[in-house]
Scaffold this motif. Structure first.
Motif, PDB file in Angstrom:
ATOM      1  N   VAL A   1      78.568  68.524 -31.846  1.00 37.10           N
ATOM      2  CA  VAL A   1      77.910  69.762 -31.441  1.00 37.10           C
ATOM      3  C   VAL A   1      77.976  70.749 -32.600  1.00 37.10           C
ATOM      4  O   VAL A   1      79.063  71.088 -33.075  1.00 37.10           O
ATOM      5  CB  VAL A   1      78.606  70.361 -30.203  1.00 37.10           C
ATOM      6  CG1 VAL A   1      77.914  71.650 -29.780  1.00 37.10           C
ATOM      7  CG2 VAL A   1      78.629  69.352 -29.057  1.00 37.10           C
ATOM      8  N   SER A   2      76.836  71.204 -33.058  1.00 35.15           N
ATOM      9  CA  SER A   2      76.806  72.189 -34.132  1.00 35.15           C
ATOM     10  C   SER A   2      77.535  73.456 -33.696  1.00 35.15           C
ATOM     11  O   SER A   2      77.362  73.931 -32.565  1.00 35.15           O
ATOM     12  CB  SER A   2      75.352  72.514 -34.490  1.00 35.15           C
ATOM     13  OG  SER A   2      75.298  73.486 -35.493  1.00 35.15           O
ATOM     14  N   ASN A   3      78.375  73.978 -34.577  1.00 37.60           N
ATOM     15  CA  ASN A   3      79.129  75.188 -34.236  1.00 37.60           C
ATOM     16  C   ASN A   3      79.422  75.993 -35.489  1.00 37.60           C
ATOM     17  O   ASN A   3      79.368  75.472 -36.613  1.00 37.60           O
ATOM     18  CB  ASN A   3      80.414  74.833 -33.478  1.00 37.60           C
ATOM     19  CG  ASN A   3      81.372  74.003 -34.311  1.00 37.60           C
ATOM     20  OD1 ASN A   3      82.149  74.535 -35.097  1.00 37.60           O
ATOM     21  ND2 ASN A   3      81.314  72.674 -34.161  1.00 37.60           N
ATOM     22  N   GLU A   4      79.770  77.255 -35.302  1.00 38.89           N
ATOM     23  CA  GLU A   4      79.878  78.185 -36.423  1.00 38.89           C
ATOM     24  C   GLU A   4      81.008  77.868 -37.391  1.00 38.89           C
ATOM     25  O   GLU A   4      80.939  78.230 -38.567  1.00 38.89           O
ATOM     26  CB  GLU A   4      80.057  79.619 -35.893  1.00 38.89           C
ATOM     27  CG  GLU A   4      81.317  79.816 -35.061  1.00 38.89           C
ATOM     28  CD  GLU A   4      81.445  81.243 -34.539  1.00 38.89           C
ATOM     29  OE1 GLU A   4      81.950  82.090 -35.301  1.00 38.89           O
ATOM     30  OE2 GLU A   4      81.018  81.491 -33.401  1.00 38.89           O
ATOM     31  N   ILE A   5      82.051  77.180 -36.943  1.00 36.41           N
ATOM     32  CA  ILE A   5      83.162  76.873 -37.853  1.00 36.41           C
ATOM     33  C   ILE A   5      83.143  75.414 -38.306  1.00 36.41           C
ATOM     34  O   ILE A   5      84.052  74.965 -39.001  1.00 36.41           O
ATOM     35  CB  ILE A   5      84.526  77.220 -37.217  1.00 36.41           C
ATOM     36  CG1 ILE A   5      84.764  76.408 -35.932  1.00 36.41           C
ATOM     37  CG2 ILE A   5      84.631  78.712 -36.952  1.00 36.41           C
ATOM     38  CD1 ILE A   5      86.167  76.578 -35.368  1.00 36.41           C
ATOM     39  N   LYS A   6      82.118  74.674 -37.912  1.00 36.46           N
ATOM     40  CA  LYS A   6      81.950  73.275 -38.310  1.00 36.46           C
ATOM     41  C   LYS A   6      83.193  72.441 -37.993  1.00 36.46           C
ATOM     42  O   LYS A   6      83.621  71.608 -38.780  1.00 36.46           O
ATOM     43  CB  LYS A   6      81.599  73.186 -39.796  1.00 36.46           C
ATOM     44  CG  LYS A   6      80.286  73.866 -40.138  1.00 36.46           C
ATOM     45  CD  LYS A   6      79.949  73.734 -41.615  1.00 36.46           C
ATOM     46  CE  LYS A   6      78.610  74.422 -41.912  1.00 36.46           C
ATOM     47  NZ  LYS A   6      78.237  74.316 -43.350  1.00 36.46           N
ATOM     48  N   ARG A   7      83.726  72.676 -36.825  1.00 33.87           N
ATOM     49  CA  ARG A   7      84.881  71.916 -36.344  1.00 33.87           C
ATOM     50  C   ARG A   7      84.427  71.041 -35.185  1.00 33.87           C
ATOM     51  O   ARG A   7      83.957  71.537 -34.167  1.00 33.87           O
ATOM     52  CB  ARG A   7      86.009  72.846 -35.902  1.00 33.87           C
ATOM     53  CG  ARG A   7      87.274  72.100 -35.434  1.00 33.87           C
ATOM     54  CD  ARG A   7      88.360  73.082 -35.004  1.00 33.87           C
ATOM     55  NE  ARG A   7      88.816  73.873 -36.135  1.00 33.87           N
ATOM     56  CZ  ARG A   7      89.497  75.021 -36.024  1.00 33.87           C
ATOM     57  NH1 ARG A   7      89.763  75.500 -34.821  1.00 33.87           N
ATOM     58  NH2 ARG A   7      89.874  75.671 -37.104  1.00 33.87           N
ATOM     59  N   TYR A   8      84.601  69.738 -35.334  1.00 31.13           N
ATOM     60  CA  TYR A   8      84.142  68.791 -34.329  1.00 31.13           C
ATOM     61  C   TYR A   8      85.301  68.060 -33.663  1.00 31.13           C
ATOM     62  O   TYR A   8      85.112  67.409 -32.643  1.00 31.13           O
ATOM     63  CB  TYR A   8      83.173  67.795 -34.980  1.00 31.13           C
ATOM     64  CG  TYR A   8      82.095  68.498 -35.763  1.00 31.13           C
ATOM     65  CD1 TYR A   8      81.031  69.103 -35.106  1.00 31.13           C
ATOM     66  CD2 TYR A   8      82.168  68.628 -37.146  1.00 31.13           C
ATOM     67  CE1 TYR A   8      80.046  69.790 -35.808  1.00 31.13           C
ATOM     68  CE2 TYR A   8      81.204  69.314 -37.862  1.00 31.13           C
ATOM     69  CZ  TYR A   8      80.148  69.893 -37.190  1.00 31.13           C
ATOM     70  OH  TYR A   8      79.183  70.584 -37.886  1.00 31.13           O
TER      71      TYR A   8
END
Length: 470
Positions: free
Chosen positions: A393-400
């Motif tokens: 899931v794309s997210n602002e902190i690029k933490r998957y």
């Protein structure tokens, strides 16, 4: 009056229908459904082999490393978050991937000295069962290892540490190497990554070969690759309209397990009937299409995979050691193919909160491991976030994902560990433990590499996912 076969010959049971036996559409459908469930994972692997047979050189295919048959290619970092060709990826390890065609030639696998770094090579046959032990947890020594097919009759060459015999000629080799989520470790891991190799026996020199995996060329998409998914899901590798044609080849290529001989005979009898009867042929086509929707599709959902354990988590107990457990093999192949062996990695899946409601990004959640109760491993563990289709899931902190690789995780004053699972950024003091969620429904997975005995047996289970108040 009792019929006999010959003058003095005892009657012997027939394995499957006598050749020429009339096959009705109803019976053909019943056998075809079982054949679809049984053969789907192996047709999946066969389709991947067909695609990799077109790869001209080591390179990248979108976010994936690819190589010709009997070779492998490695990434140099975590896998790209936009991957769609294999569902349920992770960003805990640096991946490699290679497809074996052992009917062409045996292959040599290089295992470098990883030092204290956690590593494993998944070496699996066309059934998706692991057949070789090559991992830190087994104490595997650095060196050259030969993988041969079921019919190989050669001698172990000088310089080869051991020989692994595959039950099938088609298989995969997937190295996984742990990397901390730091710039320092991204640099430190490169020398050992460069010495992870697989190549045909004819290219074996007795000396370590290496490749700078950061310099792989981008390759065009081969024609035989799976069609693009129209719903944002995994690239489809099994086509119901061609399934039974491919199944014929699978039955020829994959030897039956003990006790499967009669099953093979049943499948072959129906395929033979379809070759001479248009009505039966159409029954097989329609059954394949129905089975894809009604039999296979529901097994994509982790809530239908494996065994239900405490707090609404589910898990397999025999991953990559399926044998004749056709249901779990199919479920894993559909939901997250290429799992490590059960002794190497434990997978725990979650779709629900503590009340049994579906996880949804409109809510906030916490997952709190009591003091000393993080997943019991000799390697490392992680918690990964997925959307409805089991992708990142794309997210602002690029933490998957989060877990052992994240050194910034903060434990509570009592020694417990709380992970905050939510769509919007939490308060500053919680941000280091934040696993970003999408706006809609989602799934999470715990991976435990090098599981301890209590995890392998199921004596340890994760805590519940608790819903927040705001």
């Amino acid at each position: 009056m009792t019929a006999t076969v010959g003058t003095n010959s005892p009657m012997t049971p027939v394995s499957g229908p006598v050749p020429g036996t009339i096959t009705t559409p109803g019976y053909a459908k019943a056998v075809a459904q079982m054949a679809y469930a049984w053969g789907w994972p192996m047709v999946n692997i066969q389709s991947r082999r067909l695609m990799y047979a077109q790869v001209p050189m080591k390179g990248t295919l979108g976010p994936l490393p690819v190589a010709p048959l009997n070779e492998l290619a490695m990434l140099a970092d975590y896998i790209d978050p936009n991957i769609r060709i294999v569902a349920h990826p992770n960003q805990d390890v640096v991946y490699g991937f290679g497809v074996m065609a052992l009917d062409n030639e045996p292959v040599v696998v290089q295992i470098p000295d990883f030092g204290e770094r956690f590593w494993m090579y998944e070496i699996a046959d066309q059934r998706t069962d692991s057949f070789a032990r090559a991992a830190k947890i087994y104490g595997t020594n650095p060196g050259f290892y030969l993988i041969v097919g079921p019919g190989w009759k050669g001698e172990k060459p000088e310089g080869i540490a051991d020989v692994f015999r595959s039950p099938t000629n088609t298989g995969v080799v997937i190295p996984r190497v742990f990397m901390e989520d730091t710039a320092e470790d991204r640099s430190a891991i490169q020398p050992v990554l460069s010495r992870i190799m697989m190549y045909p026996l004819s290219k074996f020199t007795g000396s370590i070969q290496s490749v700078d995996w950061k310099k792989l060329p981008a390759l065009p998409v081969p024609k035989a690759t799976g069609a693009s998914a129209k719903d944002g899901g995994e690239t489809p590798w099994v086509n119901p309209d061609t399934f039974f044609k491919q199944l014929e080849q699978v039955l020829d290529d994959v030897p039956p397990l003990p006790g499967e001989e009669a099953l093979y005979s049943q499948f072959r009898a129906v395929l033979e009937a379809a070759s001479g009867d248009a009505t039966i042929a159409e029954v097989l086509r329609e059954t394949a299409r129905e089975s894809e929707k009604q039999l296979v599709a529901p097994l994509f959902y982790f809530s239908n995979v494996g065994v239900k354990v405490a707090n609404n988590w589910t898990r397999p107990f025999n991953n990559a050691a399926f044998g004749t457990d056709y249901l779990t093999r199919l479920a894993i192949a559909k939901s997250n193919i290429f799992t490590n062996h059960m002794l190497e990695t434990t997978y725990l899946y979650q779709y629900k909160d503590e009340t049994g409601a579906r996880l949804d990004g409109k809510n906030t959640y916490t997952l709190t491991f009591p003091p000393g109760q993080t997943p019991p491993v000799t390697g490392f563990w992680s918690l990964t976030m997925y959307n409805q289709k089991h992708f990142f899931v794309s997210n602002e902190i690029k933490r998957y994902s989060t877990g052992t690789k994240n050194k910034a995780l903060r434990f509570n004053s009592d020694g417990s560990l709380t992970i905050y699972i939510q769509n919007k950024r939490p308060a500053a003091e919680k941000a280091s433990n934040w696993l970003p969620a999408p706006e809609g429904e989602f799934a999470i997975t715990i991976r435990a590499y090098g599981p301890r005995e209590e995890l392998i047996k199921g004596d340890w289970s994760p805590p519940p996912v608790k819903i927040g108040k705001g």
